[in-house]
Design an enzyme around this catalytic site. Structure first.
Site, PDB file in Angstrom:
ATOM      1  N   LYS A  54       8.034  -0.285   2.501  1.00  0.00           N
ATOM      2  CA  LYS A  54       8.683   1.027   2.361  1.00  0.00           C
ATOM      3  C   LYS A  54       8.156   1.982   3.447  1.00  0.00           C
ATOM      4  O   LYS A  54       8.917   2.758   4.037  1.00  0.00           O
ATOM      5  CB  LYS A  54       8.419   1.603   0.960  1.00  0.00           C
ATOM      6  CG  LYS A  54       9.206   0.861  -0.115  1.00  0.00           C
ATOM      7  CD  LYS A  54       8.769   1.183  -1.535  1.00  0.00           C
ATOM      8  CE  LYS A  54       9.495   0.254  -2.519  1.00  0.00           C
ATOM      9  NZ  LYS A  54       9.064   0.393  -3.904  1.00  0.00           N
ATOM     10  N   GLN A  98       4.816   3.196  -7.697  1.00  0.00           N
ATOM     11  CA  GLN A  98       5.094   1.760  -7.574  1.00  0.00           C
ATOM     12  C   GLN A  98       4.757   1.044  -8.883  1.00  0.00           C
ATOM     13  O   GLN A  98       3.655   1.168  -9.406  1.00  0.00           O
ATOM     14  CB  GLN A  98       4.278   1.179  -6.400  1.00  0.00           C
ATOM     15  CG  GLN A  98       4.523  -0.294  -6.129  1.00  0.00           C
ATOM     16  CD  GLN A  98       5.937  -0.579  -5.630  1.00  0.00           C
ATOM     17  OE1 GLN A  98       6.471   0.125  -4.778  1.00  0.00           O
ATOM     18  NE2 GLN A  98       6.559  -1.613  -6.170  1.00  0.00           N
ATOM     19  N   ASP A 121      13.566   7.090  -7.289  1.00  0.00           N
ATOM     20  CA  ASP A 121      13.755   5.743  -7.851  1.00  0.00           C
ATOM     21  C   ASP A 121      14.823   5.749  -8.950  1.00  0.00           C
ATOM     22  O   ASP A 121      15.273   4.686  -9.383  1.00  0.00           O
ATOM     23  CB  ASP A 121      12.438   5.223  -8.451  1.00  0.00           C
ATOM     24  CG  ASP A 121      11.762   4.191  -7.546  1.00  0.00           C
ATOM     25  OD1 ASP A 121      12.448   3.637  -6.671  1.00  0.00           O
ATOM     26  OD2 ASP A 121      10.562   3.938  -7.744  1.00  0.00           O
TER      27      ASP A 121
END
Ligand code: NAP
Length: 286
Positions: A54, A98, A121
């Site tokens: 990322k 994450q 997200d």
């Protein structure tokens, strides 16, 4: 013949679309460069790899990033404090935590603490609920990547029967909502299957489109699909030093009409969609 859906090539195309918008809407107007926050906990090797990828994407496109890496056994309280700092930091447009988290941390509490306007997200119930109601929201990157790859390859999904294998919050459930939404791309008839579904083959043999996200290498075999079906393989499994998908490539290749390879299918699409969401968050903020 099976046509492979090239996620690497499409991701490159989407990267240049993002760069173009970045230049036109942000740089040329002297606005602040979009900034993605990333919170990583512990030392799970896959998570570290995902985060590094990322970061690489951010650098490629010219989006700023800040990484907070918390050590193994970080208390839930400390993680929630870091999330609140990201929420309050006016220079962070959007951020992610994450997953997976260590067992002692309550994932639901973490998601609920993220400010929905920075939830790139798309896991916060406000975004998830809006997605289910066909409203504008941040959609989870993998689901968005699947929709985009189907759309860019002009694969008609409206009126088709889609069978999804796996109902996780990050893949199976959101893509089941988006495939069936009353919008384009959408309008598919969806069957959502999982580990308690008896005789999965009964469903997959009737499917026009199959999306597999189970985390089991080679789970979907050629004998489980009908001729000409479209197969989206979401799985990323480390197996004997190789990365394998959830689809048994050799038996499906030749029988399906379209297939996403692993690697090089949904993975690169997912990464680039996170950046697209970050750019949207930045544009919303300016
Ligand atoms: P997950 O949270 O472990 O969920 C797996 C799902 O598969 C669950 O719903 C489970 O059912 C179902 N399942 C397990 N065994 C099954 C079986 N024998 N028959 C039918 N369903 C079964 O996994 P995930 O996070 O969705 O990830 C799935 C895979 O996608 C993994 O390989 C992951 O690494 C990969 N992934 C890839 C990307 C990408 O960018 N390409 C992104 C995210 C994830 P229950 O609900 O009943 O337990």
């Amino acid at each position: 013949m099976t046509k492979l859906l090239d996620g690497n090539m499409l991701a490159t195309e989407i990267r240049s679309e993002i760069s173009h918008t970045l230049e036109k809407e942000i740089l040329n107007k002297n606005k602040r460069i979009p900034h993605l926050g990333i919170i990583l906990t512990g030392n799970n090797r896959s998570s570290i790899t995902y985060v590094n990828n990322k970061i690489k994407e951010c650098k490629n496109i010219g989006i700023k990033y800040s990484l907070i890496h918390l050590p193994v056994n970080t208390l839930e309280k400390k993680l929630l404090e870091e999330i609140k700092k990201m929420n309050q930091n006016p220079y962070i447009d959007g951020f992610i935590v994450q997953f997976p988290l260590e067992k002692h941390i309550n994932q639901d509490k973490v998601i609920l603490t993220i400010n929905p306007t920075k939830d790139v997200d798309g896991f916060h119930p406000e975004n998830f609920g809006k997605m289910a109601l066909d409203m504008k929201a941040f959609f989870p990157a993998t689901a968005l990547g699947i929709l985009t790859i189907l759309d860019k390859y002009k694969i008609k999904i409206s009126g088709k029967h889609t069978v999804i294998i796996g109902r996780s919050k990050i893949v199976g459930r959101p893509i089941s909502i988006l495939m069936s939404r009353r919008n384009h791309p959408g309008n598919s008839t969806v069957t959502l299957t999982h580990s308690k579904t008896p005789n999965i083959e009964y469903y997959t043999k009737q499917a026009d489109i199959i999306i597999v996200a189970v985390g089991k290498p080679g789970f979907l075999k050629g004998k489980m699909i009908k001729e000409g079906s479209i197969i989206i393989d979401v799985g990323i499994n480390n197996y004997e030093k190789k990365i394998l998908g959830d689809v048994d490539f050799d038996s499906v290749n030749g029988k399906a009409s379209y297939l996403t390879p692993v690697p090089g299918g949904i993975g690169p699409m997912t990464r680039v969609m996170l950046l697209k969401n970050t750019l949207i968050a930045a544009l919303n903020n300016r």
